[in-house]
Design an enzyme around this catalytic site. Structure first.
Site, PDB file in Angstrom:
ATOM      1  N   LYS A  40      17.657  -3.024   7.762  1.00 43.80           N
ATOM      2  CA  LYS A  40      16.457  -2.669   8.518  1.00 43.80           C
ATOM      3  C   LYS A  40      15.305  -3.559   8.054  1.00 43.80           C
ATOM      4  CE  LYS A  40      12.823  -0.296   8.012  1.00 43.80           C
ATOM      5  NZ  LYS A  40      11.890  -1.113   8.801  1.00 43.80           N
ATOM      6  N   GLY A  51      13.664  -0.892  13.312  1.00 39.69           N
ATOM      7  CA  GLY A  51      12.972   0.396  13.314  1.00 39.69           C
ATOM      8  C   GLY A  51      11.858   0.435  12.291  1.00 39.69           C
ATOM      9  N   ASP A  52      11.127   1.542  12.307  1.00 40.74           N
ATOM     10  CA  ASP A  52      10.048   1.674  11.330  1.00 40.74           C
ATOM     11  C   ASP A  52      10.563   2.404  10.078  1.00 40.74           C
ATOM     12  OD1 ASP A  52      10.154   4.347  11.982  1.00 40.74           O
ATOM     13  OD2 ASP A  52       8.379   4.310  13.246  1.00 40.74           O
ATOM     14  N   GLY A  53       9.682   2.478   9.088  1.00 39.53           N
ATOM     15  CA  GLY A  53      10.101   3.072   7.815  1.00 39.53           C
ATOM     16  C   GLY A  53      10.347   4.565   7.918  1.00 39.53           C
ATOM     17  N   VAL A  63      13.857   4.942  10.807  1.00 39.28           N
ATOM     18  CA  VAL A  63      15.115   4.256  10.460  1.00 39.28           C
ATOM     19  C   VAL A  63      15.219   4.046   8.940  1.00 39.28           C
ATOM     20  CG1 VAL A  63      16.388   2.102  10.754  1.00 39.28           C
ATOM     21  CG2 VAL A  63      15.352   3.210  12.724  1.00 39.28           C
ATOM     22  N   GLY A  64      14.116   3.635   8.319  1.00 44.14           N
ATOM     23  CA  GLY A  64      14.132   3.423   6.859  1.00 44.14           C
ATOM     24  C   GLY A  64      14.509   4.711   6.148  1.00 44.14           C
ATOM     25  N   GLU A  70      12.257  -3.661  -5.265  1.00 39.86           N
ATOM     26  CA  GLU A  70      11.534  -4.935  -5.454  1.00 39.86           C
ATOM     27  C   GLU A  70      10.159  -4.702  -4.840  1.00 39.86           C
ATOM     28  OE1 GLU A  70      13.149  -7.202  -7.109  1.00 39.86           O
ATOM     29  OE2 GLU A  70      15.132  -6.280  -6.960  1.00 39.86           O
ATOM     30  N   CYS A 128       4.481 -11.736  -2.862  1.00 39.98           N
ATOM     31  CA  CYS A 128       4.532 -10.753  -3.944  1.00 39.98           C
ATOM     32  C   CYS A 128       4.214 -11.380  -5.305  1.00 39.98           C
ATOM     33  CB  CYS A 128       5.890 -10.076  -3.961  1.00 39.98           C
ATOM     34  SG  CYS A 128       7.261 -11.234  -3.999  1.00 39.98           S
ATOM     35  N   GLU A 156      -3.012  -4.707  -5.653  1.00 38.19           N
ATOM     36  CA  GLU A 156      -2.459  -5.841  -4.913  1.00 38.19           C
ATOM     37  C   GLU A 156      -3.211  -5.975  -3.584  1.00 38.19           C
ATOM     38  OE1 GLU A 156       1.432  -5.403  -3.042  1.00 38.19           O
ATOM     39  OE2 GLU A 156       1.995  -7.338  -3.861  1.00 38.19           O
TER      40      GLU A 156
HETATM   41  P1  NAD Z   1       5.989  -1.684   3.174  1.00 42.38           P
HETATM   42  O1  NAD Z   1       6.290  -0.934   1.938  1.00 42.38           O
HETATM   43  O2  NAD Z   1       4.983  -1.134   4.112  1.00 42.38           O
HETATM   44  O3  NAD Z   1       7.335  -1.849   4.050  1.00 42.38           O
HETATM   45  C1  NAD Z   1       8.483  -2.480   3.536  1.00 42.38           C
HETATM   46  C2  NAD Z   1       9.692  -2.015   4.314  1.00 42.38           C
HETATM   47  O4  NAD Z   1       9.908  -0.638   4.040  1.00 42.38           O
HETATM   48  C3  NAD Z   1       9.548  -2.100   5.832  1.00 42.38           C
HETATM   49  O5  NAD Z   1      10.781  -2.418   6.408  1.00 42.38           O
HETATM   50  C4  NAD Z   1       9.122  -0.690   6.203  1.00 42.38           C
HETATM   51  O6  NAD Z   1       9.404  -0.356   7.550  1.00 42.38           O
HETATM   52  C5  NAD Z   1       9.951   0.122   5.225  1.00 42.38           C
HETATM   53  N1  NAD Z   1       9.436   1.442   4.888  1.00 42.38           N
HETATM   54  C6  NAD Z   1       8.148   1.846   4.813  1.00 42.38           C
HETATM   55  N2  NAD Z   1       8.089   3.145   4.446  1.00 42.38           N
HETATM   56  C7  NAD Z   1       9.368   3.554   4.260  1.00 42.38           C
HETATM   57  C8  NAD Z   1       9.962   4.783   3.881  1.00 42.38           C
HETATM   58  N3  NAD Z   1       9.216   5.862   3.603  1.00 42.38           N
HETATM   59  N4  NAD Z   1      11.307   4.862   3.799  1.00 42.38           N
HETATM   60  C9  NAD Z   1      12.074   3.782   4.042  1.00 42.38           C
HETATM   61  N5  NAD Z   1      11.566   2.586   4.435  1.00 42.38           N
HETATM   62  C10 NAD Z   1      10.227   2.477   4.530  1.00 42.38           C
HETATM   63  O7  NAD Z   1       5.647  -3.158   2.718  1.00 42.38           O
HETATM   64  P2  NAD Z   1       5.214  -4.398   3.616  1.00 42.38           P
HETATM   65  O8  NAD Z   1       3.790  -4.228   4.024  1.00 42.38           O
HETATM   66  O9  NAD Z   1       6.243  -4.616   4.660  1.00 42.38           O
HETATM   67  O10 NAD Z   1       5.356  -5.594   2.545  1.00 42.38           O
HETATM   68  C11 NAD Z   1       4.408  -5.896   1.604  1.00 42.38           C
HETATM   69  C12 NAD Z   1       4.812  -5.400   0.234  1.00 42.38           C
HETATM   70  O11 NAD Z   1       6.105  -5.884  -0.120  1.00 42.38           O
HETATM   71  C13 NAD Z   1       3.885  -5.911  -0.856  1.00 42.38           C
HETATM   72  O12 NAD Z   1       3.576  -4.856  -1.725  1.00 42.38           O
HETATM   73  C14 NAD Z   1       4.703  -6.970  -1.559  1.00 42.38           C
HETATM   74  O13 NAD Z   1       4.342  -7.221  -2.897  1.00 42.38           O
HETATM   75  C15 NAD Z   1       6.074  -6.400  -1.455  1.00 42.38           C
HETATM   76  N6  NAD Z   1       7.080  -7.439  -1.654  1.00 42.38           N
HETATM   77  C16 NAD Z   1       7.767  -7.458  -2.832  1.00 42.38           C
HETATM   78  C17 NAD Z   1       8.702  -8.478  -3.092  1.00 42.38           C
HETATM   79  C18 NAD Z   1       9.476  -8.519  -4.381  1.00 42.38           C
HETATM   80  O14 NAD Z   1      10.439  -9.279  -4.466  1.00 42.38           O
HETATM   81  N7  NAD Z   1       9.121  -7.747  -5.384  1.00 42.38           N
HETATM   82  C19 NAD Z   1       8.932  -9.455  -2.123  1.00 42.38           C
HETATM   83  C20 NAD Z   1       8.208  -9.394  -0.932  1.00 42.38           C
HETATM   84  C21 NAD Z   1       7.293  -8.381  -0.701  1.00 42.38           C
END
Ligand code: NAD
Length: 475
Positions: free
Chosen positions: A168, A199-201, A204-205, A243, A277, A377
């Site tokens: 996803k 899908g969204d978090g 689907v997440g 991550e 990140c 961040e």
């Molecule tokens: P986000 O947490 O909003 O979403 C990430 C993913 O998780 C998306 O696919 C989203 O739909 C899903 N998601 C959101 N809530 C969820 C839930 N409750 N259950 C399951 N899935 C869920 O993050 P973002 O805005 O997409 O990305 C930015 C963040 O990602 C930053 O904090 C960045 O540092 C981090 N990031 C970390 C790394 C790493 O390797 N550590 C790499 C890239 C990005």
């Protein structure tokens, strides 16, 4: 305008059983550019069943079979590079000259091939056989900021291990994921081994995270969502590899090439519009060198070209969406209200840009460790310059956030760099702007996560450990 109304389940493009339409907005123009159909928990159920059916055969396939598959995937992605890059530009706003997204994705598969070729799945410990076996069906949930590479890092390791997958990606980069899936299909990935549920978090997440027939969730995203994922996964005791976010510091020692360190920091800090990140978002310079450091920073920022991602002269595109634009703007406002000194950039779009989620490359000086802009961040093109008096103080400032993802040291003295690097509480520390290396593990300390990706460490995330006692003839 393009319409994408299918998910990829069990080797076929299928209509979602239920779900929502989602509009993709081009962040550079704010125009609607595509409509996507997002999936639902029912679609996750279908995808998991397909992945389970595929698991017995794929998990026992030979190394040679999986290496051949990974090699075909490399070719299929490489042959679609322009198409994939165009999707990244359209959804994320990455300048057309930034092929780094696709090159990085290909490199993850090449690394997985190398790791798998050299890896021994069985070893001996004190006369016992220790086997490493594929963990099962894996849910891969990824962020939008490196849409191809993040998914490929996880997928390449999962496939190398012999796992089957339900992926996803972020809803904001669904088109990129669809293009990648087309490449996987063309490469002949066996039915059910890879399934894509857009899908969204929350829908689907969450369904992936809670599903009892998924053995592992590998999650890349914010620390906030990562915590929710771990909580939702707990009742099924699945492995959760997180991550998460970062707030990495670059400690620039007095003997460093200051101009080079500042130029590198500006380039790396504003790469991908700061939506990275590992972005070195806190620059720590010695208090006696602040004036000179700021001169170098201003000169480097003056070379950043913000604008239309389709213009080859552009070096920095917009932020991914309106929410991100508002969030980053609020942090700039916060920096001003907290009393940080604006060195360049600030609120509002760069001159000449009336539309699009563009932010000025922004640098603050006189940032104190307790300030919000030094602790949280920002995930945008905003850098904070902080000063230190002693090296001990520099290390202590670098370590004084809840995060521990990356760390950077600039010095001409390798031994001193090594000593500072050892004291930084982060999963990856780089000397003098060394490039990333896919054989080296990547992951976070503290609230930056608990997983490790890339190389052998990344492969082992997808393997269970089995001890076989009394089976070894030689014992
Ligand atoms: P986000 O947490 O909003 O979403 C990430 C993913 O998780 C998306 O696919 C989203 O739909 C899903 N998601 C959101 N809530 C969820 C839930 N409750 N259950 C399951 N899935 C869920 O993050 P973002 O805005 O997409 O990305 C930015 C963040 O990602 C930053 O904090 C960045 O540092 C981090 N990031 C970390 C790394 C790493 O390797 N550590 C790499 C890239 C990005």
């Amino acid at each position: 305008m393009n319409e994408y109304d299918k998910l990829y389940i069990d080797g076929e493009w299928v209509t979602p059983l239920a779900g929502e339409p989602f509009e993709v907005v081009n962040p550079a123009t704010e125009d609607l550019c595509a409509r996507i159909s997002l999936g639902s928990a029912e679609d996750v159920g279908c995808a998991v069943r397909a992945a389970r059916r595929a698991f017995p055969i794929f998990s026992t396939s030979s190394k040679a079979f999986r290496i051949a598959l990974l090699e075909r995937i490399v070719k299929a992605i490489a042959s679609r590079t322009p198409e994939l890059a165009a999707a990244v530009t359209q959804e994320l706003g990455t300048p057309v000259n930034a092929m780094i997204h696709i090159d990085g994705a290909i490199a993850t598969f090449k690394q997985a091939i190398k790791t798998l070729s050299e890896y021994e799945f069985e070893s001996r410990v004190d006369g016992n056989i220790v086997r490493r076996e594929p963990i099962g069906v894996c849910g891969l949930i990824t962020a939008w900021n490196w849409p191809v590479q993040l998914l490929c890092t996880k997928l390449s390791a999962a496939l190398a291990a012999g796992c089957t997958v339900v992926a996803k990606p972020s809803e904001f980069t669904s088109i990129t994921a669809i293009k990648l899936t087309e490449a996987l299909h063309a490469a002949g990935i066996p039915r059910g081994v890879f399934n894509l549920v857009l899908g969204d978090g929350a829908t689907v997440g969450s369904a992936i995270t809670k599903h009892p027939d998924i053995e592992l969730v590998s999650f890349t995203g914010s620390t906030k969502a990562g915590i929710l994922v771990a909580q939702a996964a707990a009742p099924t005791v699945k492995r959760v590899c997180q991550e998460l976010g970062g707030k990495s510091a670059n400690i620039v020692l007095r003997d460093a090439d200051l101009r080079e360190a500042m130029r590198w920091n500006v380039a790396r800090g504003f790469a991908n519009s700061g939506q990275s990140c590992h972005a070195p978002s806190r620059i720590l310079v010695h208090e006696a060198q602040l004036g000179e450091a700021l001169r170098h920073i201003r000169a480097a920022v003056a070379e950043v070209r913000v604008g239309d991602p389709l213009d080859p002269a552009t070096t920095m595109g917009p932020l991914v969406n309106r929410a991100q634009f508002d969030r980053v703007s609020a942090y700039i406002e916060r920096g001003l209200s907290e009393g940080a000194r604006l060195v360049c950039g600030g609120l509002g779009r760069p001159e000449g840009l009336r539309r699009g989620y563009f932010i000025k490359p922004t640098v603050f000086a006189d940032v104190q460790p307790h300030m919000i802009i030094a602790q949280e961040e920002i995930f945008g093109p905003v850098l904070s310059v902080m000063t230190y008096e002693t090296e001990e103080e520099a290390v202590s400032i670098a370590n004084a956030t809840p995060y521990g993802l990356g760390g950077f040291v600039f010095t001409r003295d390798r031994e001193k760099g090594l000593s500072i690097g050892r004291q930084i509480r982060a999963g990856r520390v780089f000397l003098n702007g060394s490039p990333s290396n896919m054989a080296a593990p990547m992951g976070g300390y503290k609230q930056s996560g608990n997983g490790r990706e890339m190389g052998v460490f990344g492969l082992e995330e997808y393997l269970e450990v089995k001890a076989m006692i009394g089976f070894d003839d030689a014992a």
